[in-house]
Design a protein around this motif. Structure first.
Motif, PDB file in Angstrom:
ATOM      1  N   PRO A   1       0.806  -1.245   0.000  1.00  0.00           N
ATOM      2  CA  PRO A   1       0.000   0.000   0.000  1.00  0.00           C
ATOM      3  C   PRO A   1       0.832   1.285   0.000  1.00  0.00           C
ATOM      4  N   LEU A   2       2.076   1.220   0.458  1.00  0.00           N
ATOM      5  CA  LEU A   2       2.910   2.450   0.508  1.00  0.00           C
ATOM      6  C   LEU A   2       3.883   2.540  -0.666  1.00  0.00           C
ATOM      7  N   ALA A   3       3.698   1.705  -1.669  1.00  0.00           N
ATOM      8  CA  ALA A   3       4.634   1.724  -2.793  1.00  0.00           C
ATOM      9  C   ALA A   3       4.615   3.071  -3.510  1.00  0.00           C
ATOM     10  N   ILE A   4       3.395   3.526  -3.850  1.00  0.00           N
ATOM     11  CA  ILE A   4       3.314   4.791  -4.591  1.00  0.00           C
ATOM     12  C   ILE A   4       3.814   5.978  -3.763  1.00  0.00           C
ATOM     13  N   PRO A   5       3.417   6.132  -2.456  1.00  0.00           N
ATOM     14  CA  PRO A   5       3.987   7.238  -1.662  1.00  0.00           C
ATOM     15  C   PRO A   5       5.517   7.196  -1.585  1.00  0.00           C
ATOM     16  N   VAL A   6       6.058   5.982  -1.465  1.00  0.00           N
ATOM     17  CA  VAL A   6       7.511   5.876  -1.387  1.00  0.00           C
ATOM     18  C   VAL A   6       8.141   6.280  -2.718  1.00  0.00           C
ATOM     19  N   TYR A   7       7.485   5.913  -3.828  1.00  0.00           N
ATOM     20  CA  TYR A   7       8.013   6.303  -5.128  1.00  0.00           C
ATOM     21  C   TYR A   7       7.905   7.816  -5.333  1.00  0.00           C
ATOM     22  N   ILE A   8       6.860   8.413  -4.754  1.00  0.00           N
ATOM     23  CA  ILE A   8       6.772   9.893  -4.803  1.00  0.00           C
ATOM     24  C   ILE A   8       7.939  10.513  -4.037  1.00  0.00           C
TER      25      ILE A   8
END
Length: 857
Positions: A145-152
């Protein structure tokens, strides 16, 4: 092998091997903070790539574990690239670094908690390749679930790298070309990492391929634009690697040859022979490997040795040299012997013009006219930076876009490849400009290191040479006029006598007329300025034709080699007339008296040696002074008389007897009394008061005589004032006051035409000056006004107040004395007022009221 499998295995392996080799080179190199920071970036890349390879190999403890280690390396890479670019641009800041560190910690925590990648596995599928069984491997994973925030967050880190690169480019701290490569590689890396968000694409190592391209671009930037000093170390490593690869190839070929050769034989002996030959080949190649390492080292050490020898020879040469020209010759010889540079130009700083000019050239034929102001971009750059500057850097750094086109074109015409700063005590004393090498090879980082060292050594040598030259100049230069001094003149006279041989050598001896009087009238400051003006006149008119010296005091000499008498006379007349015109053009009439008397003598026509040349020129000069001054006299044997018979005493120097010109003084005094009937007897009374005051000051008889005669003549200028103004019964208007004040200058004009009386001028010109500087005609203050003039001012004012005039009745003695005391410290010398008041009160100064008020009817 399918292309997908080549990407699956080949990309991580190639990237990992490349990173490890580069790390090995860095470990073996001399490290500074830039290399150390770049090694951290390489460490993160190795962690990323190695863990990706271990994940594909499905090593224990499993693919998911190595996936999370891989993501950890992936997070560290942009963070460390940000640090590297910040350090490279000199813009590393603690607060942004702290914030980025917190974000990195949060990302790592999310990663190891399974919130970024939940599952990761390697799926193996049996396949046949060229009819041989093989396994087809591919990666599968599920994002958390935190993949996209981490990529941001990853994107923000990448964006900060781009921002730092832009700031470094704008500040000019890194070449534009290198910054472009860093920016391009960073963007490619970001695109490759973003592809991991699509599992269908992320199963291929596209992120590692993108990062590998980024690393390659970064290495190219380092190598091409010298962001780090790695080229020499890489060159040596690649050379050794090439030799070892060649030896291994030959070794393997030898083993294959032995294997093919002896498998043809049958029996047990063939195996034994094969083993023995393999051992022999191995024993032979082991020393060859050791020897190859030594050969490669010797090849590069030879260059190191030649550089060390060049530095040693240069250091030994300049250690005992104090000539700037010889230092530059040694420098260019050292550079050319090691680097084989075509042309070398040495620029030095001139304190006189405050510019950098080409002082020395390795070419004896070509000497370029290149001058750089102190505010030129090149000197300004080198004052802030210690390292050498390449032409490529000058073209790429935005800082040098402000360079003038003319200098750019000239540097291009000179084929300048490198400019080296010459600095001492952090001051830029010069620059070394180097063209391309004879073999057209580019300058290596170790070349730039050598040049930077030579620049520093040269800076110290330049300083020593400049200090020595300054000491030498001070030893034979007059500090006031900047001309040669008496010592240098005497040495030059002997040298010039030897050099001219039987040729002509003329000597001009120049003495200023009335200079002592000039000093007394205007003070030593103006006197010094007059000497400087005359020195400038002599320097301009003589130029390179002769040697101008200040012989002493107000005397100057000019040595003119190969100048016959007539040429020397023409030059002497030009000098005399220029001095006369310079001081006659002044608006102040009191300055119209400084002239020069010139004596000329020529060797060997009129003098057999240097001593006689000086004596006879001196005799000619005093002949000119005794014939009326302001003229030029040539020494000839026919005109020679006893020089001692010429009076060298200043006028008025002997007061033992009543001077013959006393009648002139009293005649002039009577003339002014007749002109101004209201001041009849004024000059005589002022003389009595002033002389009594002078005696109380213990003045010697000669000064008392000057004081008396100055008092008698102080108002002589009133002869030129209209009678209607002198005898006006009412107050004077402003214009009339200005006319009255002119009587001081008129007094000077009259007295200066009586050469035997000029010694009274300092007292006469200053008797209307005030202690506070508000008097006239010069506005001198305090003790800058001559003592005799200050005595005269009190006596003159006191008699004027106690005498009847057309515009007022005379004051009483006590009333006038009170007025004098009231103005002590403003109009009058306070100490003289106290003494004068005491002399009046105890009747040492006698005042006759009847005589004081008498007038001619």
């Amino acid at each position: 092998m399918p292309l997908s499998q080549f990407l699956f295995w080949g990309v991580p392996i190639i990237a990992l091997v490349s990173y490890c080799l580069l790390m090995l080179f860095l470990v073996l190199s001399t490290k500074d903070r830039y290399i150390k920071t770049f090694m951290l970036v390489l460490g993160a890349l190795i962690l990323w790539t190695a863990s990706a390879l271990f994940m594909r190999m499905d090593l224990s403890p499993g693919s998911l574990f190595w996936n999370r280690i891989m993501v950890t390396g992936m997070f560290f890479v942009p963070f460390l690239i940000h640090v590297f670019v910040s350090v490279l641009g000199g813009r590393l800041r603690k607060l942004p670094l702290f914030v980025a560190g917190i974000a990195l910690t949060a990302a790592l925590a999310a990663n190891f908690s399974g919130m970024v990648v939940e599952e990761a596995a390697i799926i193996s599928t049996p396949i046949f390749i060229h009819q041989q069984p093989a396994l087809y491997r591919e990666l599968t994973y599920e994002l958390g679930p935190l993949a996209i925030p981490v990529y941001i967050l990853f994107f923000l880190t990448i964006f900060s790298v781009l921002l730092q690169a832009r700031k470094a480019s704008q500040a000019g701290t890194a070449p534009v070309g290198s910054i472009r490569l860093v920016v391009t590689g960073t963007i490619i890396m970001f695109v490759g990492v973003v592809l991991n968000l699509v599992p269908m694409l992320g199963r291929y190592p596209l992120d590692i391929l993108a990062t590998f391209i980024n690393a390659l671009l970064l290495v190219v930037a380092i190598y091409k634009y010298r962001m780090l000093e790695l080229r020499f170390m890489i060159t040596r490593g690649l050379a050794f690697f090439a030799v070892i690869a060649a030896l291994i190839t030959v070794y393997l070929q030898g083993l294959l040859w032995v294997d093919r050769r002896f498998t043809l034989f049958s029996g047990n002996h063939s195996t034994l022979i094969t083993l023995m030959l393999i051992m022999l080949i191995a024993a032979t190649f082991q020393p060859l490997i050791i020897l190859s390492r030594k050969v490669v080292s010797l090849i590069f050490q030879k260059a190191d040795y030649s550089r060390r020898q060049a530095l040693k020879n240069f250091s030994l040469t300049i250690s005992g040299v104090l000539s700037l020209e010889k230092i530059c010759e040694s420098l260019t010889d050292a550079v050319q012997s090691v680097l084989r540079t075509r042309k070398i130009f040495v620029m030095t700083y001139s304190e006189h013009s405050q510019t950098y000019d080409v002082f020395h050239s390795s070419s004896h034929i070509y000497h370029p006219e290149l001058t750089l102001e102190t505010n030129h971009p090149l000197p300004v750059w080198f004052r802030k930076n210690e390292t050498s500057l390449t032409s490529q850097a000058m073209k790429s750094l935005p800082y040098f876009k402000s360079m003038w086109d003319q200098e750019k074109r000239l540097l291009d015409q000179l084929d300048i490849e490198v400019i080296v700063p010459v600095k001492s005590r952090n001051e830029l004393t010069g620059m070394i400009l180097l063209s391309s090498k004879e073999d057209n090879r580019p300058y290596q980082p170790d070349d730039l290191d050598l040049l930077t060292y030579l620049g520093t050594s040269t800076g110290v040598a330049f300083d020593n040479a400049r200090l020595y030259a300054a000491a030498q100049a001070e030893a034979h230069t007059d500090s006031l006029t900047k001309l040669y001094n008496h010592r240098f003149f005497c040495r030059s006279l002997t040298e010039q006598i030897e050099q001219v041989g039987s040729g002509d050598l003329s000597l001009l001896l120049i003495d200023l007329d009335y200079f002592k009087l000039y000093n007394d009238l205007y003070g030593h400051f103006d006197g010094d300025r007059a000497l400087q003006q005359i020195a400038a006149i002599l320097t301009q008119l003589v130029g390179t034709r002769g040697i101008v010296s200040r012989y002493g005091g107000e005397e100057f000499t000019v040595l003119l080699p190969h100048h016959p008498t007539q040429q020397a006379y023409e030059l002497a007349e030009r000098i005399r007339l220029e001095i006369q015109q310079t001081f006659m053009n002044s608006d102040d009439v009191t300055q119209q008296f400084l002239t020069a008397s010139v004596g000329i003598c020529t060797y060997p026509r009129s003098a057999p040696n240097g001593d006689e040349l000086l004596k006879r020129a001196d005799f000619a000069m005093y002949t000119a002074k005794n014939k009326g001054k302001n003229q030029t006299v040539i020494y000839t044997p026919a005109s020679a008389t006893n020089p001692s018979s010429l009076s060298k005493n200043p006028p008025g120097g002997n007061f033992d007897a009543e001077p013959s010109y006393a009648a002139t003084i009293y005649a002039l005094t009577a003339a002014i009394d007749a002109k101004d009937q209201y001041t009849f007897g004024h000059s005589q009374r002022v003389a009595e008061y002033a002389v009594t005051l002078g005696k109380s000051l213990n003045l010697d008889p000669s000064h008392l005589m000057i004081l008396k005669e100055a008092a008698l003549l102080h108002d002589i200028g009133k002869i030129g004032i209209p009678e209607q103004i002198l005898n006006k019964t009412g107050p004077l208007i402003r214009d009339e006051l200005e006319v009255i004040r002119k009587h001081v200058e008129m007094s000077i004009t009259i007295v200066k035409h009586l050469p035997s009386l000029t010694y009274v001028l300092p007292a006469v010109i200053g008797h209307h000056e005030r202690w506070d500087g508000k008097g006239y005609p010069r506005g001198t203050q305090g003790e800058n006004t001559p003592l005799l003039a200050r005595c005269l001012a009190i006596a003159d004012t006191f008699d004027a107040m106690t005498s009847d005039r057309p515009y007022h009745r005379g004051m009483g003695i006590h009333e006038a004395l009170h007025e004098i005391e009231r103005n002590a410290g403003t109009q009058f010398d306070p100490e003289l007022v106290v003494l004068f008041s005491k002399l009046v009160k105890n009747k040492t100064i006698s005042i006759n009221q009847n005589y004081r008020n008498s007038m001619v009817g």
